[in-house]
Design a protein around this motif. Structure first.
Motif, PDB file in Angstrom:
ATOM      1  N   ALA A  23      36.479  35.597  27.721  1.00 21.10           N
ATOM      2  CA  ALA A  23      36.842  34.784  29.080  1.00 21.10           C
ATOM      3  C   ALA A  23      38.303  34.950  29.535  1.00 21.10           C
ATOM      4  CB  ALA A  23      36.415  33.141  29.580  1.00 21.10           C
ATOM      5  N   ALA A  24      39.174  34.549  28.434  1.00 19.56           N
ATOM      6  CA  ALA A  24      40.696  34.743  28.642  1.00 19.56           C
ATOM      7  C   ALA A  24      41.320  36.149  28.611  1.00 19.56           C
ATOM      8  CB  ALA A  24      41.313  34.056  27.437  1.00 19.56           C
ATOM      9  N   ILE A 106      37.766  34.935  43.154  1.00 18.73           N
ATOM     10  CA  ILE A 106      38.136  35.520  41.873  1.00 18.73           C
ATOM     11  C   ILE A 106      37.102  36.689  41.681  1.00 18.73           C
ATOM     12  CG2 ILE A 106      39.043  35.671  39.657  1.00 18.73           C
ATOM     13  CD1 ILE A 106      40.423  32.813  40.100  1.00 18.73           C
ATOM     14  N   PHE A 231      46.682  32.172  34.593  1.00 23.14           N
ATOM     15  CA  PHE A 231      45.383  33.272  34.974  1.00 23.14           C
ATOM     16  C   PHE A 231      44.687  33.677  33.581  1.00 23.14           C
ATOM     17  CE2 PHE A 231      43.951  37.270  36.198  1.00 23.14           C
ATOM     18  CZ  PHE A 231      43.038  36.794  37.289  1.00 23.14           C
ATOM     19  N   SER A 325      35.177  38.572  31.276  1.00 19.70           N
ATOM     20  CA  SER A 325      35.644  37.504  31.844  1.00 19.70           C
ATOM     21  C   SER A 325      35.013  37.060  33.089  1.00 19.70           C
ATOM     22  CB  SER A 325      37.215  37.915  32.327  1.00 19.70           C
ATOM     23  OG  SER A 325      38.076  38.046  31.532  1.00 19.70           O
TER      24      SER A 325
END
Ligand code: PHE
Length: 449
Positions: A23-24, A106, A231, A325
């Motif tokens: 995800a990061a 997003i 972010f 992500s």
């Protein structure tokens, strides 16, 4: 009151870490970070980014995962439950809704950009950039952006890819994919850096990325670096909260999050070493902006031996990073629909997909049909990217820090975190004072700038 349904759990700590790392690590590391470094004077930006990560990003990420672990539901349900448990106002649940709004947006623009990488994997593999001239490569990119049908095709393909994994569930879909894609991504990145070490001169890139020129620091650079920290660590939107909510009650989070953050920064640095040596050795400009990967790198690939496959590896890397992500953006929305409205997972995934896909269509039309449309001073694409990242994420991250620092009982936080006494006190100091202060100041300065 929210319905508490039997919930999935990660199969192991490793699975949790791979999902959170996936995800990061995303477009933020591989697409955005290099061009931000390029535009913000190189190493100095990297150092500010690391300082921001240690003081703001990591403590807030720990706090967000902690809230999820304590609440054990989708973001709105978690905020509601924790507000009741710790005697806070029920309006905190608004943060859950705000995060979901951000995630829809997003995911929409992310899928468009990730779609570019799918297209470039295919085009590189077909040899499109082989011995093409600079003018031809740039003309291809410009024509691609001007064609709504092409952009729509790849955006749709990527959205289907993302939602089919989420539809399969936490264990069967997300965990399985993350366990393979995240390590694969590291291998591809290391391969690209090693390839550079063997073929081109790394000196200029090393200076550019590692030797800071302190005289260049300015306020907007500090803001950009902290914004990038939020972010890249995906804090403030509830994605990490929901991933935390799938932890087994006895699993502690402090150590795992430190490792994840270190991996995230490492990927950003390696992405710099994968990209800049190629840019420099071909006499190209590092400050090319968002076009850097698509308009500039293929020029280098066209000139190097085996460039076709290096291109496939590069854009494949971008695709894998974006995929894990975007899964983390869709999951909180799906979890909400499943837990709140009792929708079937597959159906919920379809609804989420349709919503973000529509946002993506607005985003992609802003490169062609609506290229001249401006609302006040902003183009449409900029609105879709900036509202969630520069407004919703900081508000969400601020709320997470304040709630975890001032509302959650210290004993509960310590039990969840599993840090030693000194480390825990440090975390608590950062989360109560430093993180909210820094986030509030970037937010206010961002509005004024
Ligand atoms: N961390 C991701 C990246 O760096 C972006 C992201 C933001 C993911 C918000 C989930 C939620 O690209």
């Amino acid at each position: 009151m929210p319905q508490v349904t039997p919930r999935s759990q990660w199969g192991s700590r490793f699975a949790f870490m791979m999902a959170v790392t996936g995800a990061a690590v995303g477009l933020g590391n591989i697409w955005k970070f290099p061009y931000m470094v390029g535009q913000n004077g190189g190493a100095i930006f990297f150092i500010l980014y690391l300082i921001g990560m240690a003081m703001v990003g990591i403590p807030t990420l720990m706090a967000e995962v902690l809230l999820g672990k304590l609440g054990r539901q989708n973001a709105v349900g978690t905020w509601q439950t924790l507000a009741v448990r710790y005697g806070a106002s029920r309006y905190w649940q608004g943060i859950g809704f705000l995060g979901m709004f951000a995630l829809v947006m997003i995911l929409g623009f992310y899928s468009v950009v990730a779609g570019w990488s799918v297209a470039y994997v295919v085009q590189s593999g077909r040899g499109l950039f082989q011995s093409a001239s600079i003018a031809e490569i740039q003309a291809f990119w410009d024509a691609f952006l001007r064609s709504p049908a092409d952009l729509l095709l790849w955006h749709s393909a990527f959205m289907i890819l993302t939602l089919s994994v989420v539809a399969l569930g936490v264990r069967e879909g997300i965990e399985r994919v993350a366990k393979y894609l995240t390590p694969a991504l590291f291998l591809m990145l290391i391969f690209l850096v090693v390839y550079n070490v063997c073929t081109v001169d790394m000196g200029e890139s090393a200076t550019f990325l590692l030797a800071p020129d302190w005289s260049k620091v300015n306020r907007s650079m500090v803001l950009a670096a902290i914004g990038q920290d939020l972010f890249t660590l995906a804090v403030g939107a509830g994605a990490m909260l929901v991933y935390g909510s799938y932890l087994a009650p006895k699993t502690t989070i402090g150590g795992s999050i430190l490792v994840v953050a270190a991996l995230d920064a490492l990927v950003a640095l390696l992405a710099g070493f994968a990209i800049f040596p190629i840019v420099f050795s071909h006499g190209l400009s590092p400050a090319a902006g968002p076009d850097l990967m698509f308009k500039v790198l293929p020029i280098a690939f066209s000139e190097m031996a085996g460039g076709r496959w290096i291109g496939v590896c590069f854009f494949g890397l971008l695709l894998f990073a974006a995929w894990t992500s975007s899964i983390s953006m869709a999951e909180p929305l799906v979890a909400f629909l499943v837990e709140r409205l009792q929708l079937r997972r597959a159906y919920a995934a379809l609804c989420v997909g349709a919503l973000s896909w529509s946002v993506g269509i607005i985003a992609l039309l802003s490169f062609n049909v609506w290229v001249d449309v401006h609302i006040f001073n902003w183009g449409i694409f900029q609105l879709i990217t900036d509202i969630p990242t520069n407004i919703c994420l900081p508000i969400g991250a601020f709320a997470v820090a304040v709630f975890a620092g001032w509302r959650v009982k210290a004993a509960d936080a310590q039990a969840g975190m599993g840090l030693g006494r000194v480390a825990f006190s440090l975390w608590r100091f950062l989360i109560r004072w430093v993180a909210p202060g820094a986030i509030a100041s970037i937010f206010i300065a961002g509005l004024l700038l």
